[in-house]
Design a protein around this motif. Structure first.
Motif, PDB file in Angstrom:
ATOM      1  N   LEU B 378      -0.076 -83.834 -11.329  1.00 34.78           N
ATOM      2  CA  LEU B 378      -1.407 -83.277 -10.680  1.00 34.78           C
ATOM      3  C   LEU B 378      -1.058 -81.735 -10.654  1.00 34.78           C
ATOM      4  CD1 LEU B 378      -2.275 -85.984  -7.921  1.00 34.78           C
ATOM      5  CD2 LEU B 378      -3.506 -84.905  -9.959  1.00 34.78           C
ATOM      6  N   GLN B 379       0.243 -81.224 -10.413  1.00 32.51           N
ATOM      7  CA  GLN B 379       0.589 -79.657 -10.433  1.00 32.51           C
ATOM      8  C   GLN B 379       0.324 -79.157 -11.936  1.00 32.51           C
ATOM      9  OE1 GLN B 379       4.300 -78.936  -8.836  1.00 32.51           O
ATOM     10  NE2 GLN B 379       3.702 -79.388  -6.690  1.00 32.51           N
ATOM     11  N   ILE B 380       0.629 -80.064 -13.006  1.00 34.76           N
ATOM     12  CA  ILE B 380       0.251 -79.640 -14.174  1.00 34.76           C
ATOM     13  C   ILE B 380      -1.552 -79.544 -14.709  1.00 34.76           C
ATOM     14  CG2 ILE B 380       0.690 -80.049 -16.709  1.00 34.76           C
ATOM     15  CD1 ILE B 380       3.205 -81.666 -16.000  1.00 34.76           C
ATOM     16  N   LYS B 381      -1.911 -80.577 -14.148  1.00 36.84           N
ATOM     17  CA  LYS B 381      -3.261 -80.690 -14.469  1.00 36.84           C
ATOM     18  C   LYS B 381      -4.117 -79.543 -13.914  1.00 36.84           C
ATOM     19  CE  LYS B 381      -7.076 -84.088 -14.194  1.00 36.84           C
ATOM     20  NZ  LYS B 381      -7.747 -84.737 -13.247  1.00 36.84           N
ATOM     21  N   GLY B 382      -4.971 -78.822 -14.916  1.00 33.31           N
ATOM     22  CA  GLY B 382      -5.870 -77.799 -14.573  1.00 33.31           C
ATOM     23  C   GLY B 382      -5.200 -76.551 -14.329  1.00 33.31           C
ATOM     24  N   ARG B 383      -3.995 -76.352 -14.562  1.00 32.38           N
ATOM     25  CA  ARG B 383      -3.290 -75.301 -13.803  1.00 32.38           C
ATOM     26  C   ARG B 383      -2.478 -74.537 -15.322  1.00 32.38           C
ATOM     27  NH1 ARG B 383      -0.842 -76.449  -8.031  1.00 32.38           N
ATOM     28  NH2 ARG B 383      -2.750 -77.411  -7.401  1.00 32.38           N
ATOM     29  N   THR B 384      -2.699 -74.826 -16.422  1.00 33.70           N
ATOM     30  CA  THR B 384      -2.246 -74.368 -17.542  1.00 33.70           C
ATOM     31  C   THR B 384      -2.893 -73.485 -18.361  1.00 33.70           C
ATOM     32  OG1 THR B 384      -2.353 -76.402 -18.783  1.00 33.70           O
ATOM     33  CG2 THR B 384      -0.299 -76.142 -17.649  1.00 33.70           C
ATOM     34  N   LEU B 385      -2.282 -72.690 -19.245  1.00 25.70           N
ATOM     35  CA  LEU B 385      -3.065 -71.825 -19.914  1.00 25.70           C
ATOM     36  C   LEU B 385      -3.706 -72.530 -21.316  1.00 25.70           C
ATOM     37  CD1 LEU B 385      -1.229 -68.860 -21.148  1.00 25.70           C
ATOM     38  CD2 LEU B 385      -2.403 -69.695 -22.933  1.00 25.70           C
ATOM     39  N   CYS B 386      -3.071 -73.457 -21.833  1.00 22.56           N
ATOM     40  CA  CYS B 386      -3.838 -74.359 -22.851  1.00 22.56           C
ATOM     41  C   CYS B 386      -4.023 -75.812 -22.664  1.00 22.56           C
ATOM     42  CB  CYS B 386      -3.191 -74.120 -24.216  1.00 22.56           C
ATOM     43  SG  CYS B 386      -1.748 -75.393 -24.512  1.00 22.56           S
ATOM     44  N   PRO B 387      -4.767 -76.546 -23.204  1.00 26.66           N
ATOM     45  CA  PRO B 387      -5.266 -78.021 -23.144  1.00 26.66           C
ATOM     46  C   PRO B 387      -4.025 -78.755 -23.047  1.00 26.66           C
ATOM     47  CG  PRO B 387      -6.781 -77.202 -24.605  1.00 26.66           C
ATOM     48  CD  PRO B 387      -5.599 -76.222 -24.580  1.00 26.66           C
ATOM     49  N   LEU B 388      -2.783 -78.597 -23.837  1.00 28.05           N
ATOM     50  CA  LEU B 388      -1.675 -79.465 -23.498  1.00 28.05           C
ATOM     51  C   LEU B 388      -1.177 -80.037 -22.522  1.00 28.05           C
ATOM     52  CD1 LEU B 388       1.191 -79.528 -26.045  1.00 28.05           C
ATOM     53  CD2 LEU B 388       1.793 -79.705 -23.548  1.00 28.05           C
ATOM     54  N   GLY B 389      -1.215 -78.838 -21.200  1.00 31.38           N
ATOM     55  CA  GLY B 389      -0.988 -79.398 -19.933  1.00 31.38           C
ATOM     56  C   GLY B 389      -1.813 -80.520 -19.488  1.00 31.38           C
ATOM     57  N   ASP B 390      -3.099 -80.509 -19.506  1.00 30.93           N
ATOM     58  CA  ASP B 390      -4.031 -81.789 -19.301  1.00 30.93           C
ATOM     59  C   ASP B 390      -3.612 -82.935 -20.230  1.00 30.93           C
ATOM     60  OD1 ASP B 390      -4.952 -80.324 -17.238  1.00 30.93           O
ATOM     61  OD2 ASP B 390      -6.979 -80.155 -18.234  1.00 30.93           O
ATOM     62  N   ALA B 391      -3.282 -82.579 -21.413  1.00 33.27           N
ATOM     63  CA  ALA B 391      -3.022 -83.759 -22.291  1.00 33.27           C
ATOM     64  C   ALA B 391      -1.799 -84.392 -22.278  1.00 33.27           C
ATOM     65  CB  ALA B 391      -3.159 -82.939 -23.902  1.00 33.27           C
ATOM     66  N   ALA B 392      -0.988 -83.666 -21.394  1.00 29.31           N
ATOM     67  CA  ALA B 392       0.105 -84.486 -20.806  1.00 29.31           C
ATOM     68  C   ALA B 392       0.047 -85.369 -19.562  1.00 29.31           C
ATOM     69  CB  ALA B 392       1.353 -83.491 -20.537  1.00 29.31           C
ATOM     70  N   ALA B 393      -0.614 -84.258 -18.571  1.00 30.28           N
ATOM     71  CA  ALA B 393      -0.913 -85.062 -17.364  1.00 30.28           C
ATOM     72  C   ALA B 393      -1.662 -86.295 -17.235  1.00 30.28           C
ATOM     73  CB  ALA B 393      -1.449 -83.956 -16.248  1.00 30.28           C
ATOM     74  N   MET B 394      -2.854 -86.064 -18.029  1.00 30.22           N
ATOM     75  CA  MET B 394      -3.899 -87.352 -18.048  1.00 30.22           C
ATOM     76  C   MET B 394      -3.415 -88.585 -18.317  1.00 30.22           C
ATOM     77  SD  MET B 394      -7.580 -85.214 -18.199  1.00 30.22           S
ATOM     78  CE  MET B 394      -7.540 -85.444 -19.666  1.00 30.22           C
ATOM     79  N   PRO B 395      -2.737 -88.791 -19.467  1.00 24.74           N
ATOM     80  CA  PRO B 395      -2.078 -90.257 -20.054  1.00 24.74           C
ATOM     81  C   PRO B 395      -1.165 -90.626 -18.891  1.00 24.74           C
ATOM     82  CG  PRO B 395      -1.627 -88.619 -21.604  1.00 24.74           C
ATOM     83  CD  PRO B 395      -2.527 -87.672 -20.744  1.00 24.74           C
ATOM     84  N   ILE B 396      -0.314 -89.718 -18.704  1.00 22.53           N
ATOM     85  CA  ILE B 396       0.696 -90.048 -17.584  1.00 22.53           C
ATOM     86  C   ILE B 396       0.197 -90.624 -16.308  1.00 22.53           C
ATOM     87  CG2 ILE B 396       2.796 -89.282 -16.089  1.00 22.53           C
ATOM     88  CD1 ILE B 396       3.284 -87.004 -18.203  1.00 22.53           C
ATOM     89  N   LEU B 397      -0.834 -89.949 -15.606  1.00 22.05           N
ATOM     90  CA  LEU B 397      -1.638 -90.284 -14.606  1.00 22.05           C
ATOM     91  C   LEU B 397      -2.351 -91.843 -14.600  1.00 22.05           C
ATOM     92  CD1 LEU B 397      -2.927 -87.147 -13.088  1.00 22.05           C
ATOM     93  CD2 LEU B 397      -1.157 -88.334 -11.993  1.00 22.05           C
ATOM     94  N   ALA B 398      -2.811 -91.845 -15.844  1.00 15.23           N
ATOM     95  CA  ALA B 398      -3.581 -93.025 -16.039  1.00 15.23           C
ATOM     96  C   ALA B 398      -2.565 -94.302 -16.267  1.00 15.23           C
ATOM     97  CB  ALA B 398      -4.108 -93.063 -17.613  1.00 15.23           C
ATOM     98  N   ILE B 399      -1.547 -94.104 -16.938  1.00  9.83           N
ATOM     99  CA  ILE B 399      -0.537 -95.291 -17.129  1.00  9.83           C
ATOM    100  C   ILE B 399      -0.018 -95.646 -15.607  1.00  9.83           C
ATOM    101  CG2 ILE B 399       2.053 -95.621 -17.954  1.00  9.83           C
ATOM    102  CD1 ILE B 399       1.564 -94.145 -20.396  1.00  9.83           C
ATOM    103  N   VAL B 400       0.575 -94.661 -14.704  1.00 12.25           N
ATOM    104  CA  VAL B 400       0.929 -95.027 -13.598  1.00 12.25           C
ATOM    105  C   VAL B 400       0.003 -95.697 -12.599  1.00 12.25           C
ATOM    106  CG1 VAL B 400       1.747 -93.699 -11.242  1.00 12.25           C
ATOM    107  CG2 VAL B 400       2.636 -92.961 -13.678  1.00 12.25           C
ATOM    108  N   ASN B 401      -1.321 -95.238 -12.599  1.00 10.97           N
ATOM    109  CA  ASN B 401      -2.290 -95.707 -12.009  1.00 10.97           C
ATOM    110  C   ASN B 401      -2.447 -97.137 -12.410  1.00 10.97           C
ATOM    111  OD1 ASN B 401      -3.424 -93.992  -9.851  1.00 10.97           O
ATOM    112  ND2 ASN B 401      -4.241 -92.741 -11.774  1.00 10.97           N
ATOM    113  N   LYS B 402      -2.786 -97.381 -13.909  1.00 11.37           N
ATOM    114  CA  LYS B 402      -3.176 -98.663 -14.186  1.00 11.37           C
ATOM    115  C   LYS B 402      -1.810 -99.712 -14.203  1.00 11.37           C
ATOM    116  CE  LYS B 402      -7.098 -97.025 -16.503  1.00 11.37           C
ATOM    117  NZ  LYS B 402      -7.924 -96.793 -17.875  1.00 11.37           N
TER     118      LYS B 402
END
Ligand SMILES: Cc1cc2nc3c(=O)[nH]c(=O)nc-3n(C[C@H](O)[C@H](O)[C@H](O)COP(=O)(O)O)c2cc1C
Ligand code: SF4
Ligand code: FES
Lengths: 157, 413
Positions: B378-402
């Motif tokens: 969550l600290q990465i998501k939305g706080r980085t210069l390019c979309p790679l940050g979100d691209a990393a954070a979102m699949p990780i969060l989804a795996i952990v949640n599901k």
């Protein structure tokens, strides 16, 4: 590097430069030329590129160290790059890597003492339908198993 | 059966040879386009709702219309970096039909008034790069490239530029930096490349598959293209299917084909009759979907509404035999390896998460590890210069949640 090789590399790079709006844009292709001809990028290769593109040698070094395909130390005659990403792993990529390590007697990142093989892992090679796969220099091999690896290594002289 | 349009002739041997391509009606789209006004081409592509095939799904015609009509050099960069794990469709296009891509490049450049185009191809595709170069030579000899193309007065050169092994260079502004001879460090946006791009000049960046669709739109019209797909998302997509399926491969299917159908009908279902555990629907950056979520139509909007994304349309199928921690290991290792290091949350966050995941995998996980992964992501998501940050954070969060229960079961109670 021999004077003759030096001239060949120089000529090839000089032919690439005019394709670009600015000389420095030819940096990646120029480094590819050096690596292809010498097998790696030694300091004198960096200096030559810097001189031809009229940029500082430190700029060349920065770029060489950023990109994983560029190497500053010599590699084996055959560079084996085993894909370690998801689809290949699902298909047994890790077993392939273990098998190669045992067969060649080296760890990832090492070169066999006879200088023939260097073993590396890479991220997805864009060939996941052929998983598990690896590249040997510029050639891709897929659907690997132990027998295919044995065949492949035997065929390489 | 579904009609193939983009890959229609891909089974024909030596299609990459210009004479074979010409026999199949090759370069007719270029002939037609050069008789149209550039604005007419942009309008047609806009109307066709051709959305970007590289990841973000941005409408191509709209992107082109943002390029200012100024009298300075403008460039096209075709994104052939294809680094998104699970994706192998651009390889398929370029190795079978390089001339289709070249045709698309010519039409795009004519429409946007561009005279120099680059194909930025990943370094590992050396053999394909050579194939592209010989196709360009062939096209030049026949008068489809170079100066005064087919007597139209339009000039165009195409240069194949090899990358050197950095996933981040697929991100469009990192690609520009790399093409300028620098490290692949993404730029802050805005300004967008359409106004300030390569060497500060207006630049169009499109994926290989996006550009390869352009000749089809010109030949058959926007309505035809729209009818193939969905009203807001025209055409077909090349789905790269891999993982635990009977028949992995590239399948060209209409935009909006249900994910279930792609997996079970086209890719032959799950290998060895096992049960499905999860599907990554759009390349590694796309959050994973559970078996009960796979009735989703594969178009940008529908997949987005399921909390994931169509991305590069790379489908990775995971069956019940695969421990989810193995998937998480690969995802986190990949992003920690590929972070360019410019932003602290991305650089530190991805490698830290990977360390925790490795620890859990080796049976040495501790209480609170899962919460720690979430906190870091969550600290990465939305706080980085390019979309790679979100691209990393979102699949990780989804795996952990599901798959929380499975992960929790690996930790001491
Ligand atoms: C980390 C990252 C990697 C990317 N890699 C690629 C790639 O390999 N190929 C590609 O076409 N687009 C890639 N993209 C998307 C590009 O930034 C850009 O949106 C795309 O090339 C635009 O073309 P399109 O609109 O035709 O899809 C990537 C984006 C990010 C954030
Ligand atoms: S988000 Fe990551 S990859 Fe993107 S610029 Fe920042 S550090 Fe680099
Ligand atoms: S995961 Fe190995 S080639 Fe894609």
């Amino acid at each position: 590097m021999s004077a003759q090789l030096f001239e060949i590399i120089k000529k090839e790079i000089e032919a690439i430069i005019p394709r670009y709006p600015k000389k420095e844009a030819a940096l990646l292709p120029a480094l590819h030329v050096v690596q292809r001809k010498l097998g790696f990028i030694p300091p004198e290769g960096e200096r030559l590129v810097a001189q031809l593109l009229e940029i500082k040698p430190v700029r060349v070094r920065e770029v060489v160290t950023f990109y994983t395909m560029f190497t500053r130390k010599p590699l084996g005659k055959y560079l084996l790059q085993v894909c370690s990403n998801l689809s290949c792993s699902l298909a047994g990529g890790e077993l392939i890597l273990e098998y190669l390590k045992t067969k060649l007697g080296i760890k990832v990142g090492e070169t066999t003492p006879d200088g023939r093989f260097t073993l590396l892992t890479v991220e997805c090679l864009g060939a996941c339908d052929q998983a598990p796969c690896l590249m040997v220099n510029d050639d891709l091999y897929g659907q690997l198993n132990k027998d295919k690896i044995d065949d492949l290594i035997n065929k390489l002289d | 059966m579904n009609e193939k349009v983009l890959t229609r002739y891909f089974d024909i041997p030596h299609l990459y040879n210009i004479d074979v391509y010409l026999e199949k009606g090759g370069y007719e789209a270029v002939r037609k386009a050069l008789k149209l006004k550039p604005e007419e081409i942009i309008e047609e592509v806009k109307k066709a709702n051709l959305r970007g095939r590289g990841g973000a799904g941005f409408p191509a015609g709209l992107k082109w219309s943002f390029v200012p009509k100024v009298d300075k050099p403008k460039y096209l960069c075709v994104n052939a970096d294809e680094g998104e794990p699970g994706t192998f469709k651009d390889r398929f296009i370029m190795s079978h039909n390089p001339h289709l891509l070249i045709e698309g490049i010519i039409i795009t450049c004519y429409a946007v008034d561009i005279h120099l185009a680059f194909i930025y191809i990943r370094g590992e595709y050396e053999k394909i790069a050579r194939r592209l170069e010989s196709a360009i030579e062939e096209a030049k000899r026949k008068g489809f490239l170079g100066s005064d193309i087919l007597g139209s007065g339009f000039n165009l050169e195409v240069v194949v530029h090899r990358g050197a092994g950095a996933y981040i260079c697929g991100e469009e502004t990192a690609l520009l930096e790399s093409l300028e001879g620098k490290r692949g460090h993404p730029r802050l946006k805005p300004p967008f490349p359409a106004s300030v791009g390569l060497f500060q000049m207006p630049t169009v960046i499109n994926n290989v598959e996006t550009i390869a669709n352009v000749p089809l739109i010109i030949l058959n019209g926007a309505d035809w293209f729209l009818n193939l797909g969905k009203p807001k998302d025209g055409g077909t997509r090349l789905f790269s299917v891999s993982g635990m399926v009977e028949r992995p491969g590239v399948f060209e299917l209409p935009v909006g084909t249900p994910l279930r159908k792609i997996i079970y009908e086209y890719a032959g279902g799950i290998k060895n009759g096992r049960k499905l555990k999860g599907v990554i629907p759009g390349g590694m950056s796309a959050p994973i979907l559970l078996p009960e979520e796979i009735d989703v139509p594969m178009d940008c909007e529908s997949v987005f509404n399921k909390g994931s994304m169509l991305g590069s349309a790379a489908i990775i199928v995971i069956d019940e035999s695969v421990p989810i921690i193995e998937v998480l290991r690969k995802v986190t290792k990949f992003y920690s390896h590929e972070s360019c290091g410019q932003c602290t949350p991305c650089r530190i966050g991805t490698s830290w998460i990977n360390k925790i995941v490795e620890r859990i995998a080796s049976g040495k996980g501790g209480k609170g590890d899962i919460e720690e992964i979430e906190r870091l992501a969550l600290q990465i998501k939305g706080r980085t210069l390019c979309p790679l940050g979100d691209a990393a954070a979102m699949p990780i969060l989804a795996i952990v949640n599901k798959y929380r229960h499975e992960l929790e079961a690996m930790l001491p109670q």
